[in-house]
Design a protein around this motif. Sequence first.
Motif, PDB file in Angstrom:
ATOM      1  N   LEU A  15       0.639  -1.238   0.116  1.00 31.76           N
ATOM      2  CA  LEU A  15      -0.131  -0.398  -0.320  1.00 31.76           C
ATOM      3  C   LEU A  15       1.099   1.558   0.086  1.00 31.76           C
ATOM      4  N   MET A  18     -12.417  -3.728  -0.505  1.00 30.01           N
ATOM      5  CA  MET A  18     -12.026  -2.592  -1.314  1.00 30.01           C
ATOM      6  C   MET A  18     -11.446  -4.732  -1.805  1.00 30.01           C
ATOM      7  N   VAL A  45      -9.110  -7.373  -3.472  1.00 29.87           N
ATOM      8  CA  VAL A  45      -7.856  -7.985  -2.819  1.00 29.87           C
ATOM      9  C   VAL A  45      -7.511  -9.287  -3.847  1.00 29.87           C
ATOM     10  N   LYS A  81      -3.578  -4.896  -3.203  1.00 28.92           N
ATOM     11  CA  LYS A  81      -5.040  -4.162  -4.072  1.00 28.92           C
ATOM     12  C   LYS A  81      -4.848  -5.189  -5.185  1.00 28.92           C
TER      13      LYS A  81
END
Lengths: 352, 387, 131
Positions: C94, C104, C106, C130
């Motif tokens: 990150l 989010m 991932v 991510k």
Amino acid sequence: MSVGIVGYGAFIPRRRIKLEEIAKVWGADAPSYRKGLQLHEKSVPGADEDTVTMSVEATRNALARSGGVDPEEIGALYVGSESHPYAVKPSGTIVAEAIGATPALHIADLEFACKAGTEGLFLAQALVKAGEVKYAVGIGADTSQGAPGDALEYSAAAGAAAFIFGNDEDRILAEVVDTYSWTTDTPDFWRREYMHYPRHGSRFTGEPAYFRTTMSSARGIMEKAGLEPGEFAHAIFHQPNGKFPMRVGKKLGFTQEQLETGWLSPWLGNTYSGASPIGFTAVLDIAQPEDLVLLTSFGSGAGSDSFVFRVKERIEVARDRAAKTREQLDENQIYVDYGTYAKLRGKIRMAE
Amino acid sequence: MRDVAVVGIGMIDFGELWEKSLRTMWAEAALAALTDAGVDSVDMVTIGCMSPGLFAGQEHLASLLADELGMAGVPAARVESACASGGLALRMAFAEVAGGLSDTVLVTGVEKMTDVDGADATFALGTAADQEWEGFHGITFPGLYAMLAQVHMQRHGTTSEQLAAVAVKNHANGLLNPHAQYHLKVSVEDVLASTMVADPLHLLDCSPVTDGAAALVITTVERARELGSERPMVKITGSGLATDTMALANRNDLSQLDGVRLAAERAYAMAGRKPEELHVVEVHDCFTIAEIMTTEAIGLFDPGFGASAVDKGLTSLHGKIPVNPSGGLKSKGHPVGATGVAQVAEIATQLWGEAGQRQVEGATIGLAQNMGGSGGSSTVHILEVAS
Amino acid sequence: MISPARSWREFPQRYRLEAARCEGCEKVLYPPRVVCPDCGGCTFETTPLPREGKVVTFTVVRVPPAGYTEQSPLPIALVELTNGVKVMMQVGDLADPEELEIGMPVRLEFRRVAWDGEAGLIFYGHKAVKG
């Protein structure tokens, strides 16, 4: 029976440091490095990345592109690196466990300066060719070290490439046409046991080491295979900086166009054992069926392995099954400052 | 089951007690409780202590501590359920007395936490989480509660200011408690300006590392009458004990604490009480979010309304239902094994009308909720003035 | 720190994300257990976890325990994988921990999770990055 690559993959860490960020700390002239060595930025491994982690991810990408090679059918796996996380305790065992290839296979960690990666490729294809194993994996990976302030610090980078070799015709993405190695004792670059950083012969690393060895190896394989530079679609050379591979390619008679697809070092840096193999993955990402590709590594000490590959039709369906090398290089970068870089590379002395 | 009464309490001042060892702290609290109760012998000693091995390099507390008080020979047992060890010590003692195995039990809790450095204390506390599947990834206790807070904030709109309001309230109460570790007035701004420990929890959202010990004497109602105390008779009318999944990964709903809810339901059922009948409550506010979630779990507020209740002053000392008049773990301190016992000592003190400046007027029914880990175990006890 | 024996015992789950599918009720358990908590079944088949999912909740640990301090601040998330199994893990790569948010997407990458100083073992496993 032909032997070839049935899966390939690369892994490039997301962190980068710009050349200027390093130069300003050491009072060096950034523009001259940019121009002289053709280096702009380089990859930096995170605290959680090393030769093993990058090798696992690169091999997983290779498996994804193999279209269903069962990891249990992999009979040999070689990790070439000069930055194995342990001095004693293999990297290859961790990689093989992670991809599910254990326990019935032969594993070795290889070390031969920057050509440890192509040594793995050489062994892997040879074992398949000999019929000893069904599939064999060759990996080149490094989290390269350069001493603070040394010229190497502007290039020493991190990345990995993995190749699965096999002989089942319907899986082959690029067939091995020929191999050749050219090796002498040429002390241009070394690191003694327990030392953190390598030392090098400065300008001696150029002409008598890199250029003589690489060119002899490339010329040797072309002679052996009866090929001329003009017959290749792509050529990839070891990339200690941006300048050397371009110069050696042109001296051998290759054009900018043949060289630039696999020429990653200006933005990736020198990934040592991963350098020419990662460049090769970038070529496979765009190569066309029937393209001939020359891959020539270099390892200080000094030696150079050369390979000629012929790309097969299957490449067109396989390449999209994993992250492409240029995407990894050009997207989602995280730029770090020198302080962060120094911490990540273990250059800061901590309390004991 | 026999009725059980609380007849004595013993507290020591909580804090960083550099000059006191585990056994010294424990003996002082135990002696104070025996003196307060007016008894000189007991049938059993229970000891709640989370990790004397990791914190103080000492196990086998049953023998060590019974001996320390000159009681070698008496039945004694150390019980452990992480930060709910104190509540569990009371639960086991309650079962002894109610079930007829013992008449009078000395219930104690103790933790010596400052003989190790911060990293070792963090590790020791971390063993209350699943070490293989949570701890391996570097999660800490503030981190686990921070994860619960993130869900509560997203689900219910709970804000950092509302979390801070819990700390403000409990520190205000702690100013009135002579045993509290911190006599410190804090504002919402102070909490929000304090160091971030695990987003969204700041340093002042967290309870401290504390040395301390607490003790109770419980006995049968008949024996309590014989002791002839002038205090109103305070009985333990409900005792609930429950578990939840250890790892957060296995919880269905991270916005609530099911183990706490179950323990409370069991205690209410035993006591024949409802949440709205309570006058005073001590909950396990190891972190500010924990007070919000536990007050919801024990039914004081509907899910999602625990935070606004603090905002509106409903849980303040003079609010509708005062929560943590002692200052809570937040201000009083959190010597983990002692906490559950100290909470019950506070409720008994309140019901006896002996809480001084922090007295909740007219309190006759109270509840103490203690929990271990990230809610993986919980005890709830209901105390009442006998009519 | 974690002993060699313990780390070795956990390799199938750390390295290959091996879970157990209950032959009675199909529930996927990670880590594997002796008894299925849903149906009480005791027979399982090994199945690897998918390597994609989304963040269910998260935090950024600013005061990590020993073995993790070089990675401070340490973003950690509870990730729900595409098969519904939830796993706790660090979030790698990150640029700014503030990027983390519930929901989010991932994917899981092989990383060093912790290490026992300069001379001790390195503990490998997976981290979320991510997606």
